[in-house]
Enzyme design. Sequence first.
Site, PDB file in Angstrom:
ATOM      1  N   TYR A 142       5.545  20.175  35.366  1.00 14.10           N
ATOM      2  CA  TYR A 142       6.245  19.267  34.447  1.00 14.10           C
ATOM      3  C   TYR A 142       5.281  18.396  33.646  1.00 14.10           C
ATOM      4  O   TYR A 142       5.654  17.836  32.625  1.00 14.10           O
ATOM      5  CB  TYR A 142       7.235  18.370  35.197  1.00 14.10           C
ATOM      6  CG  TYR A 142       8.430  19.119  35.773  1.00 14.10           C
ATOM      7  CD1 TYR A 142       8.664  20.446  35.445  1.00 14.10           C
ATOM      8  CD2 TYR A 142       9.314  18.491  36.625  1.00 14.10           C
ATOM      9  CE1 TYR A 142       9.735  21.134  35.968  1.00 14.10           C
ATOM     10  CE2 TYR A 142      10.403  19.168  37.154  1.00 14.10           C
ATOM     11  CZ  TYR A 142      10.606  20.483  36.826  1.00 14.10           C
ATOM     12  OH  TYR A 142      11.675  21.167  37.344  1.00 14.10           O
ATOM     13  N   LYS A 192       4.465  29.490  46.562  1.00 19.11           N
ATOM     14  CA  LYS A 192       4.587  30.873  46.107  1.00 19.11           C
ATOM     15  C   LYS A 192       3.178  31.458  46.146  1.00 19.11           C
ATOM     16  O   LYS A 192       2.649  31.975  45.150  1.00 19.11           O
ATOM     17  CB  LYS A 192       5.202  30.878  44.693  1.00 19.11           C
ATOM     18  CG  LYS A 192       5.609  32.226  44.177  1.00 19.11           C
ATOM     19  CD  LYS A 192       6.813  32.831  44.869  1.00 19.11           C
ATOM     20  CE  LYS A 192       7.061  34.234  44.352  1.00 19.11           C
ATOM     21  NZ  LYS A 192       8.018  34.996  45.178  1.00 19.11           N
ATOM     22  N   ASP A 224      11.209  31.635  47.297  1.00 22.64           N
ATOM     23  CA  ASP A 224      12.414  32.474  47.211  1.00 22.64           C
ATOM     24  C   ASP A 224      13.078  32.594  48.581  1.00 22.64           C
ATOM     25  O   ASP A 224      14.307  32.481  48.718  1.00 22.64           O
ATOM     26  CB  ASP A 224      12.086  33.854  46.633  1.00 22.64           C
ATOM     27  CG  ASP A 224      10.792  34.447  47.171  1.00 22.64           C
ATOM     28  OD1 ASP A 224       9.999  33.707  47.785  1.00 22.64           O
ATOM     29  OD2 ASP A 224      10.576  35.659  46.993  1.00 22.64           O
ATOM     30  N   ASP A 248      12.444  20.199  42.784  1.00 16.23           N
ATOM     31  CA  ASP A 248      13.562  19.859  41.908  1.00 16.23           C
ATOM     32  C   ASP A 248      14.752  20.763  42.256  1.00 16.23           C
ATOM     33  O   ASP A 248      15.889  20.311  42.438  1.00 16.23           O
ATOM     34  CB  ASP A 248      13.108  20.090  40.452  1.00 16.23           C
ATOM     35  CG  ASP A 248      14.094  19.542  39.435  1.00 16.23           C
ATOM     36  OD1 ASP A 248      15.119  18.980  39.846  1.00 16.23           O
ATOM     37  OD2 ASP A 248      13.837  19.695  38.227  1.00 16.23           O
ATOM     38  N   ASP A 252      18.218  19.884  45.088  1.00 17.15           N
ATOM     39  CA  ASP A 252      19.615  19.986  44.640  1.00 17.15           C
ATOM     40  C   ASP A 252      20.383  21.000  45.488  1.00 17.15           C
ATOM     41  O   ASP A 252      21.556  20.792  45.816  1.00 17.15           O
ATOM     42  CB  ASP A 252      19.694  20.396  43.169  1.00 17.15           C
ATOM     43  CG  ASP A 252      19.787  19.193  42.248  1.00 17.15           C
ATOM     44  OD1 ASP A 252      19.572  18.065  42.736  1.00 17.15           O
ATOM     45  OD2 ASP A 252      20.060  19.371  41.051  1.00 17.15           O
TER      46      ASP A 252
END
Length: 357
Positions: A142, A192, A224, A248, A252
């Site tokens: 980000y 990852k 994943d 992020d 959620d």
Amino acid sequence: MEFNICLLPGDGIGPEIVEQAVKVLKAIGQKFGHEFVLKQALIGGEAIDKTGFPLPEETVEICKESDAVLLGAVGGPKWDNIDKDRRPERGLLGIRKELGLFANLRPAKLFSELKNASLLRPDIVDKGIDLLVVRELTGGIYFGQPKGEEVRDGKRVAFNTMIYDEDEIRRIARLAFELARKRRNLVTSVDKANVLDVSQLWREVVEEVSKEYPDVTLNHLYVDNAAMQLVRDPAQFDVVVTSNLFGDILSDEAAVITGSLGMLPSASMGEKSPALYEPIHGSAPDIAGQNKANPLATILSVAMMLDYSFNLKEEAQAIEQAVQNVLAKGYRTGDLLEQGKQLVSCSEMGDLVCKEI
Ligand code: NAD
């Protein structure tokens, strides 16, 4: 003991829910003999209306002088069409930056009384959900440079950079291990590393940090797989630590499996105090000013504040227990109402929690 708290009620339901949290702080103060000195400041849409800015300088100063900050929520349709640099959300991003908050802590805990609200199958929920996602907040893709859009060989291309230095990884990893020590001594680091170089460094540094915490078990998951495991078997997780982008999304996901937005608190922390505590939901303009909002996420944010910023474990537990008792007695705000339960208003819910304390 005396603690200074800055209140940022903000917009929409913010003032109603923060009012309930203040009642609860007072009840805790009385019961345990602490003094909570409260100062209130402007943020978001209310600040825009009164000063022209979503984060007035005075607010930053009051926050920085406090031991902790409690925020309601910001934003609403009234301010949706103004210049993007002056929108209410800028106030929130601004205060996080001013306070140097590099870690976002999002517990996802399902109270057994609210099992029916969960979106997962009963046999999965029966094993319990009580995990904490620790998300890196100020680095990663980000913010990484270079980023941008340009034309290459006659085609538009756009790019971002996922970058972490070892110090950024080390400080978030240390925080995750410290938090695990306050919980069930298990850290799951999500990356990852099978594809990304930045994740390989992430994994290396987390491994190094784990040597300082031999009492805490560390395991690694690819993102994943982590996304899958969160819905298949959330009971396996205690503390989940991950980068900004993965956090992020996973925070959620973790929130939604509990099914109750109005119940979930959060904390954002920096190297030094003050930390910022807030419910994860927004300003709920559709029910604002109607005394209908669920104040429990904000009340539970206060419990996090007492635990993490003030080290008042017993007091924090008293709040959590009071919330549990109120739910067990069948009281619900509209968002959680089921057949056979008793509907209460936002302020009644606040009073009920205080009574239990
Ligand atoms: P929201 O979380 O405000 O509301 C989503 C839905 O959940 C609404 O139906 C709302 O009534 C309900 N809800 C949320 N919190 C509740 C509570 N405590 N009790 C009962 N019901 C509750 O999300 P949204 O509608 O996408 O956003 C509304 C505004 O809030 C927007 O301006 C958005 O930018 C802002 N927002 C702010 C924050 C923040 O301050 N941290 C976070 C998210 C959204």
